[in-house]
Design a protein around this motif. Structure first.
Motif, PDB file in Angstrom:
ATOM      1  N   TYR A  70       0.823  -1.204   0.000  1.00  0.00           N
ATOM      2  CA  TYR A  70       0.000   0.000   0.000  1.00  0.00           C
ATOM      3  C   TYR A  70       0.863   1.263   0.000  1.00  0.00           C
ATOM      4  CZ  TYR A  70      -3.701  -3.256   1.303  1.00  0.00           C
ATOM      5  OH  TYR A  70      -4.586  -4.308   1.318  1.00  0.00           O
ATOM      6  N   ALA A  71       1.985   1.205   0.707  1.00  0.00           N
ATOM      7  CA  ALA A  71       2.862   2.374   0.814  1.00  0.00           C
ATOM      8  C   ALA A  71       3.542   2.718  -0.513  1.00  0.00           C
ATOM      9  CB  ALA A  71       3.923   2.133   1.890  1.00  0.00           C
ATOM     10  N   THR A  72       3.546   1.785  -1.454  1.00  0.00           N
ATOM     11  CA  THR A  72       4.192   2.027  -2.749  1.00  0.00           C
ATOM     12  C   THR A  72       3.232   2.645  -3.768  1.00  0.00           C
ATOM     13  OG1 THR A  72       3.642  -0.149  -3.719  1.00  0.00           O
ATOM     14  CG2 THR A  72       5.623  -0.013  -2.342  1.00  0.00           C
ATOM     15  N   ILE A  73       1.949   2.740  -3.399  1.00  0.00           N
ATOM     16  CA  ILE A  73       0.946   3.261  -4.325  1.00  0.00           C
ATOM     17  C   ILE A  73       0.927   4.792  -4.241  1.00  0.00           C
ATOM     18  CG2 ILE A  73      -1.479   3.214  -5.002  1.00  0.00           C
ATOM     19  CD1 ILE A  73      -1.710   0.501  -3.646  1.00  0.00           C
ATOM     20  N   THR A  74       1.243   5.452  -5.333  1.00  0.00           N
ATOM     21  CA  THR A  74       1.333   6.911  -5.375  1.00  0.00           C
ATOM     22  C   THR A  74      -0.040   7.545  -5.602  1.00  0.00           C
ATOM     23  OG1 THR A  74       1.662   7.007  -7.771  1.00  0.00           O
ATOM     24  CG2 THR A  74       3.632   6.693  -6.392  1.00  0.00           C
ATOM     25  N   PRO A  75      -0.177   8.849  -5.287  1.00  0.00           N
ATOM     26  CA  PRO A  75      -1.443   9.542  -5.575  1.00  0.00           C
ATOM     27  C   PRO A  75      -1.848   9.447  -7.050  1.00  0.00           C
ATOM     28  CG  PRO A  75      -0.117  10.858  -4.092  1.00  0.00           C
ATOM     29  CD  PRO A  75       0.737   9.698  -4.520  1.00  0.00           C
ATOM     30  N   ASP A  76      -0.870   9.488  -7.960  1.00  0.00           N
ATOM     31  CA  ASP A  76      -1.181   9.367  -9.385  1.00  0.00           C
ATOM     32  C   ASP A  76      -1.769   7.990  -9.699  1.00  0.00           C
ATOM     33  OD1 ASP A  76      -0.370  11.917  -9.953  1.00  0.00           O
ATOM     34  OD2 ASP A  76       1.617  11.353 -10.678  1.00  0.00           O
ATOM     35  N   MET A  77      -1.230   6.961  -9.063  1.00  0.00           N
ATOM     36  CA  MET A  77      -1.753   5.611  -9.261  1.00  0.00           C
ATOM     37  C   MET A  77      -3.178   5.510  -8.722  1.00  0.00           C
ATOM     38  SD  MET A  77       1.696   3.493  -8.200  1.00  0.00           S
ATOM     39  CE  MET A  77       0.949   1.863  -8.225  1.00  0.00           C
ATOM     40  N   LEU A  78      -3.417   6.145  -7.572  1.00  0.00           N
ATOM     41  CA  LEU A  78      -4.757   6.126  -6.987  1.00  0.00           C
ATOM     42  C   LEU A  78      -5.738   6.888  -7.865  1.00  0.00           C
ATOM     43  CD1 LEU A  78      -3.883   6.711  -3.212  1.00  0.00           C
ATOM     44  CD2 LEU A  78      -4.639   4.575  -4.267  1.00  0.00           C
ATOM     45  N   ALA A  79      -5.299   8.017  -8.404  1.00  0.00           N
ATOM     46  CA  ALA A  79      -6.167   8.818  -9.270  1.00  0.00           C
ATOM     47  C   ALA A  79      -6.610   8.016 -10.488  1.00  0.00           C
ATOM     48  CB  ALA A  79      -5.438  10.081  -9.708  1.00  0.00           C
ATOM     49  N   ALA A  80      -5.726   7.158 -10.989  1.00  0.00           N
ATOM     50  CA  ALA A  80      -6.046   6.350 -12.168  1.00  0.00           C
ATOM     51  C   ALA A  80      -7.104   5.293 -11.867  1.00  0.00           C
ATOM     52  CB  ALA A  80      -4.785   5.682 -12.700  1.00  0.00           C
TER      53      ALA A  80
END
Length: 303
Positions: free
Chosen positions: A92-102
């Motif tokens: 979970y800590a490796t997931i960036t805001p950009d990845m979440l936005a996608a």
């Protein structure tokens, strides 16, 4: 819930640094079906499993998906420290805001509207019951001058059996079970917790949200205090761009859509029909003099 005893140990760990773990519980319950589907604790989900889960959650705002991911990151960090994660990594800590936005639901996101579910997600993340009541009250029955319908609200004003509430302005409006429970919790809470952890006492002035002892019992002063409290609460969950006026409008849009569903109708009929339009006007203390203008502004958000 998968490994419920483990989750309970995490709650006990969190209580060393936070006042309540109540906001965390619904997030773990939401993930629980996926734990049973994957047959493992959420701390052991791989990246594909996490992203698939988030897609199925159909998040519509970046803030809501970040709040959930932050909670699962904290939990997995704790699991790593307790040697409970099979590969010893916090995905979970490796997931960036950009990845979440996608992973947001683009169809709903394009409507640029905050749903009731999102409002409920936001208030779950707030520490203070009074802040939760403030936000939900504006969403459910409007803003009012100097926020008096929220500031002056008392628990006795609520008819729990019929889910109605008599406001300070005199209107009797419909309220949800969620608002009633939030009001009851706020009414029992006699202190305010600040983002940096300190607390201050509230005065029992007979209202649901109480008031600080340093604020005069004056409509303007109380209204200013609520305005500042709302701004601080929204900032604490990273939605500082949100305002009371927007939340009020989102509530009106939500009610209009609910009426469309209830009467199996359409937005034009609901807003041009005097009877159904007056329901919205009464609930929010407004006057929709020009339904065409309302439709022009918010028509894209109506079903």
């Amino acid at each position: 819930m998968y490994n419920e005893d483990r989750k309970q140990r995490f709650y006990e760990f969190k209580l060393k640094t936070v006042a309540s773990v109540t906001p965390l519980v619904p997030r773990f319950k939401r993930v629980a079906p996926f734990e049973h589907m994957y047959q493992k604790d959420l701390c052991d989900f791989n990246l594909n499993e996490i992203t698939e889960m988030y897609k199925l959650f159909k998040f519509t705002t970046l803030e809501s998906i970040i709040v959930v991911n932050n909670t699962l990151t904290q939990y997995t960090d704790w699991c790593v420290n307790e040697n409970l994660v099979l590969n010893g990594q916090n995905i979970y800590a490796t997931i960036t805001p950009d990845m979440l936005a996608a992973l947001l639901n683009k169809t709903l996101l394009n409507h640029q509207i905050v749903s009731r579910d999102t409002i409920l997600t936001w208030i779950e993340a707030l520490k203070n019951p009074r802040d939760r009541f403030m936000i939900l009250s504006i969403f459910e029955y409007g803003k009012s001058k100097d926020f008096e319908d929220t500031i002056r609200a008392k628990l006795d004003d609520i008819d729990v059996e019929n889910h109605t509430m008599k406001l300070y302005s005199g209107r009797v409006v419909n309220v949800s079970e969620a608002l009633i429970l939030t009001a009851q919790k706020s009414n029992m809470t006699m202190e305010l917790t600040y983002p940096y952890g300190t607390k201050s006492k509230l005065m029992d002035d007979g209202t649901i949200i109480k008031r600080s002892h340093i604020v005069k019992d004056d409509p303007h002063c109380l209204g200013r205090q609520m305005y500042n409290s709302l701004a601080a609460a929204l900032k604490s969950i990273d939605v500082s761009y949100m305002t009371a006026e927007k939340i009020n409008i989102f509530g009106q849009i939500h009610m209009t859509n609910e009426l469309i569903r209830k009467y199996n109708s359409n937005k034009n009929k609901i807003l041009y029909d005097v009877e159904t339009r007056s329901m919205i006007e009464h609930q929010y203390g407004i006057k929709i003099n020009r339904p065409s203008y309302f439709l022009k502004k918010y028509g894209d958000y109506l079903i």
